[in-house]
Scaffold this motif. Structure first.
Motif, PDB file in Angstrom:
ATOM      1  N   VAL A  40       0.858  -1.184   0.000  1.00  0.00           N
ATOM      2  CA  VAL A  40       0.000   0.000   0.000  1.00  0.00           C
ATOM      3  C   VAL A  40       0.892   1.230   0.000  1.00  0.00           C
ATOM      4  N   ALA A  41       0.717   2.062  -1.002  1.00  0.00           N
ATOM      5  CA  ALA A  41       1.517   3.290  -1.099  1.00  0.00           C
ATOM      6  C   ALA A  41       0.589   4.489  -1.143  1.00  0.00           C
ATOM      7  N   THR A  42       0.879   5.485  -0.353  1.00  0.00           N
ATOM      8  CA  THR A  42       0.092   6.721  -0.376  1.00  0.00           C
ATOM      9  C   THR A  42       1.028   7.909  -0.523  1.00  0.00           C
ATOM     10  N   PHE A  43       0.594   8.886  -1.277  1.00  0.00           N
ATOM     11  CA  PHE A  43       1.378  10.109  -1.479  1.00  0.00           C
ATOM     12  C   PHE A  43       0.451  11.316  -1.368  1.00  0.00           C
ATOM     13  N   LYS A  44       1.013  12.420  -0.915  1.00  0.00           N
ATOM     14  CA  LYS A  44       0.225  13.651  -0.828  1.00  0.00           C
ATOM     15  C   LYS A  44       1.028  14.814  -1.384  1.00  0.00           C
ATOM     16  N   ASP A  45       0.279  15.783  -1.861  1.00  0.00           N
ATOM     17  CA  ASP A  45       0.865  17.047  -2.272  1.00  0.00           C
ATOM     18  C   ASP A  45       1.148  17.834  -1.000  1.00  0.00           C
ATOM     19  N   VAL A 169      -4.118  15.775  -5.241  1.00  0.00           N
ATOM     20  CA  VAL A 169      -3.574  16.182  -3.937  1.00  0.00           C
ATOM     21  C   VAL A 169      -3.255  14.972  -3.061  1.00  0.00           C
ATOM     22  N   TRP A 170      -3.821  13.827  -3.400  1.00  0.00           N
ATOM     23  CA  TRP A 170      -3.544  12.607  -2.620  1.00  0.00           C
ATOM     24  C   TRP A 170      -3.776  11.394  -3.519  1.00  0.00           C
ATOM     25  N   SER A 171      -2.982  10.381  -3.301  1.00  0.00           N
ATOM     26  CA  SER A 171      -3.210   9.136  -4.041  1.00  0.00           C
ATOM     27  C   SER A 171      -2.903   7.945  -3.144  1.00  0.00           C
ATOM     28  N   GLY A 172      -3.672   6.912  -3.342  1.00  0.00           N
ATOM     29  CA  GLY A 172      -3.427   5.660  -2.636  1.00  0.00           C
ATOM     30  C   GLY A 172      -3.396   4.533  -3.657  1.00  0.00           C
ATOM     31  N   THR A 173      -2.425   3.651  -3.527  1.00  0.00           N
ATOM     32  CA  THR A 173      -2.312   2.529  -4.451  1.00  0.00           C
ATOM     33  C   THR A 173      -2.168   1.235  -3.661  1.00  0.00           C
ATOM     34  N   LEU A 174      -2.954   0.260  -4.048  1.00  0.00           N
ATOM     35  CA  LEU A 174      -2.814  -1.083  -3.480  1.00  0.00           C
ATOM     36  C   LEU A 174      -2.354  -1.999  -4.594  1.00  0.00           C
ATOM     37  N   ASN A 175      -1.230  -2.664  -4.385  1.00  0.00           N
ATOM     38  CA  ASN A 175      -0.725  -3.602  -5.387  1.00  0.00           C
ATOM     39  C   ASN A 175      -0.580  -4.968  -4.746  1.00  0.00           C
ATOM     40  N   GLY A 176      -1.049  -5.997  -5.434  1.00  0.00           N
ATOM     41  CA  GLY A 176      -0.929  -7.330  -4.860  1.00  0.00           C
ATOM     42  C   GLY A 176      -1.063  -8.418  -5.901  1.00  0.00           C
ATOM     43  N   VAL A 177      -0.829  -9.631  -5.430  1.00  0.00           N
ATOM     44  CA  VAL A 177      -0.931 -10.804  -6.299  1.00  0.00           C
ATOM     45  C   VAL A 177      -2.393 -11.209  -6.394  1.00  0.00           C
ATOM     46  N   LEU A 178      -2.829 -11.545  -7.599  1.00  0.00           N
ATOM     47  CA  LEU A 178      -4.250 -11.859  -7.800  1.00  0.00           C
ATOM     48  C   LEU A 178      -4.563 -13.351  -7.751  1.00  0.00           C
ATOM     49  N   ASP A 179      -3.523 -14.165  -7.690  1.00  0.00           N
ATOM     50  CA  ASP A 179      -3.770 -15.608  -7.683  1.00  0.00           C
ATOM     51  C   ASP A 179      -4.217 -16.033  -6.289  1.00  0.00           C
ATOM     52  N   ASP A 180      -5.472 -15.866  -6.039  1.00  0.00           N
ATOM     53  CA  ASP A 180      -6.026 -16.089  -4.709  1.00  0.00           C
ATOM     54  C   ASP A 180      -7.522 -16.339  -4.878  1.00  0.00           C
ATOM     55  N   THR A 181      -8.153 -16.772  -3.818  1.00  0.00           N
ATOM     56  CA  THR A 181      -9.592 -16.980  -3.911  1.00  0.00           C
ATOM     57  C   THR A 181     -10.285 -15.623  -4.038  1.00  0.00           C
ATOM     58  N   GLN A 182     -11.451 -15.631  -4.641  1.00  0.00           N
ATOM     59  CA  GLN A 182     -12.203 -14.385  -4.825  1.00  0.00           C
ATOM     60  C   GLN A 182     -12.482 -13.728  -3.476  1.00  0.00           C
ATOM     61  N   ALA A 183     -12.895 -14.553  -2.510  1.00  0.00           N
ATOM     62  CA  ALA A 183     -13.252 -14.002  -1.197  1.00  0.00           C
ATOM     63  C   ALA A 183     -12.042 -13.347  -0.538  1.00  0.00           C
ATOM     64  N   SER A 200      -2.598   7.671   6.239  1.00  0.00           N
ATOM     65  CA  SER A 200      -2.743   9.066   5.792  1.00  0.00           C
ATOM     66  C   SER A 200      -3.580   9.849   6.809  1.00  0.00           C
ATOM     67  N   PRO A 201      -3.125   9.939   8.036  1.00  0.00           N
ATOM     68  CA  PRO A 201      -3.936  10.588   9.074  1.00  0.00           C
ATOM     69  C   PRO A 201      -4.185  12.068   8.798  1.00  0.00           C
TER      70      PRO A 201
ATOM     71  N   THR B  90       4.047   7.357   2.004  1.00  0.00           N
ATOM     72  CA  THR B  90       4.336   6.196   2.838  1.00  0.00           C
ATOM     73  C   THR B  90       4.068   4.938   2.030  1.00  0.00           C
ATOM     74  N   ILE B  91       4.991   3.993   2.101  1.00  0.00           N
ATOM     75  CA  ILE B  91       4.809   2.712   1.422  1.00  0.00           C
ATOM     76  C   ILE B  91       4.877   1.630   2.483  1.00  0.00           C
ATOM     77  N   SER B  92       3.825   0.828   2.568  1.00  0.00           N
ATOM     78  CA  SER B  92       3.814  -0.221   3.587  1.00  0.00           C
ATOM     79  C   SER B  92       3.611  -1.589   2.942  1.00  0.00           C
ATOM     80  N   GLY B  93       4.157  -2.577   3.583  1.00  0.00           N
ATOM     81  CA  GLY B  93       4.084  -3.942   3.083  1.00  0.00           C
ATOM     82  C   GLY B  93       5.243  -4.732   3.644  1.00  0.00           C
ATOM     83  N   THR B  94       5.164  -6.027   3.503  1.00  0.00           N
ATOM     84  CA  THR B  94       6.231  -6.882   4.020  1.00  0.00           C
ATOM     85  C   THR B  94       7.485  -6.729   3.167  1.00  0.00           C
ATOM     86  N   GLN B  95       8.571  -6.459   3.841  1.00  0.00           N
ATOM     87  CA  GLN B  95       9.851  -6.323   3.125  1.00  0.00           C
ATOM     88  C   GLN B  95      10.802  -7.431   3.568  1.00  0.00           C
TER      89      GLN B  95
END
Lengths: 207, 208
Positions: A40-45, A169-183, A200-201, B90-95
């Motif tokens: 999970v990556a978040t960035f802000k201006d 002004v803000w972005s959040g990205t979730l990156n992950g592996v998709l080979d998993d159950t749908q649930a 991002s408090p 901030t970048i979070s995840g298992t490293q």
């Protein structure tokens, strides 16, 4: 004397062999699960003052940024994903509003891709690191599908008409592996959205 | 794969060196990262080895070569904060963080004590380190490798075992790989420091 040399030679070879095996075969796998591949990556201006934003607008659909191989056209969980974002925005003090009057706009996008790669063998690396893998011979050809969820917050007042650059002004990205159950993919996605906001408090409006 | 061949060559060189007046030692290394190295990987490194040879100039002083490999790695879940000119994040995840250090050095040693008794020694290694810094996060891997000039002072004990010129070798070494290139993440301050405990065997062509 000859016997002593043989003993030394044996000990050196034994030591080298044991050390080589130790170095090459004992890389820990750290017990990684598919969740451990989520980032999970978040960035802000830094110039943005989030306390001036009170209302937001978010479309009721998720944009497919690229039609990849896996799951990109699967809209089964879009409603839950959008609802989770709404819940987080509400918890942070924002109010939903019409597009024309909202202080900020949220854009939600998804992209997927499949990667094929070859892992040359046991030597020098984390055996079993990439998930999933299948192989033959001394090395492994493995493939994994990964996906990203992009959540971007725009300030319409920062839109640059000349350069046509949107005022993110803000972005959040979730990156992950998709080979998993749908649930589990849904659970991981919702957890990732929560994490975007938790890390991002500064987004939280102070009453 | 190259490393495999290097290890094999080192083993052969070590074995063939018995024909000369040499002390050859092979040790298992326990590494302890300190300073800036420990900011990236703080866990002890239980995997490492050294193969070294010393040619005695007289009864007390020697010159030699030292080769080794030390691995430091750990799982880390601390978020990474990044700062750009106008944005931050901030970048979070298992490293999985790792540092692989390959010292290749020349050495000088001074030995105390009598022949055939337990001997203590102090020494200095001077040479190069090839250091590979690696970050695995998600499905991504970032490598950063550099060659460093370095120094490694050391001290230890050589304890003879029996009459066959074999000894137990116990040593401690401080490794300082000077600043070279840029660190992973872009920092110009890219030096490495770590301690080693060396436990192994020493073999002498004759008691020195």
């Amino acid at each position: 004397m000859r016997k002593n040399k043989q003993i030394k030679l044996f000990l050196i070879i034994l030591f080298s062999a044991v050390t080589s095996m130790m170095l090459t075969s004992c890389y820990p796998d750290y017990g990684l699960t598919v969740e451990d591949f989520d980032i999970v990556a978040t960035f802000k201006d830094d110039a943005a003052n989030f306390q001036t934003y009170k209302t937001y607008f978010m479309p009721d659909s998720i944009k497919r940024l690229a039609d990849g191989a896996v799951g990109s056209s699967n809209t089964q969980y879009d409603a839950q994903i959008l609802q989770e974002i709404k819940n987080q925005m509400q918890a942070y003090g924002y109010t939903s509003a019409a597009e024309q009057i909202a202080d900020v706009k949220l854009f939600v996008g998804i992209t997927t891709s499949t990667t094929y790669a070859y892992y040359p063998g046991y030597w020098y690396g984390y055996y079993g690191w990439y998930y999933p893998w299948y192989g033959y011979g001394g090395g492994y050809t493995y493939a994994y599908s990964s996906g990203s969820l992009f959540l971007t917050m725009f300030d319409p007042d920062k839109f640059n008409a000349t350069s046509q650059i949107l005022g993110a002004v803000w972005s959040g990205t979730l990156n992950g592996v998709l080979d998993d159950t749908q649930a589990n993919k849904l659970t991981r996605t919702l957890t990732g959205i929560d994490k975007m906001f938790n890390q991002s408090p500064y987004l939280k409006l102070v009453p | 794969m190259k490393i495999k061949y290097i290890i094999a060559i080192l083993a052969i060189v070590s074995c063939t060196s018995f024909a000369q007046e040499l002390l050859t030692n092979a040790t298992w290394n326990i590494g302890l990262p300190v300073g800036k190295t420990s900011e990236f990987v703080s866990d002890q490194g239980w995997r490492g080895f050294t193969i070294a040879g010393r040619r005695f100039l007289d009864n007390e002083n020697s010159v030699g070569l030292t080769f080794g490999w030390n691995i430091f790695d750990e799982r880390n879940d601390e978020p990474i904060n990044v700062d750009y000119e106008k944005a931050s994040g901030t970048i979070s995840g298992t490293q999985i963080r790792s540092v692989n250090s390959f010292p290749m050095m020349v050495s000088v040693h001074h030995h105390f004590g009598n022949k055939r008794d337990m001997r203590t020694f102090v020494g200095l290694n001077v040479g190069t380190y090839y250091i590979l810094q690696r970050l695995d996060m998600g499905v991504y891997r970032i490598d950063n490798d550099n060659w460093h000039f370095g120094l490694a002072p050391e001290a230890g004990l050589i304890i003879p075992v029996g009459e066959d010129n074999t000894a137990i070798y116990l040593g401690g070494r401080y490794n300082y790989a000077f600043d070279s290139g840029t660190a992973l993440g872009g920092s110009e301050d890219n030096y490495y420091t770590y301690w080693e405990i060396n436990i192994g065997f020493a073999f002498s062509s004759r008691w020195f």
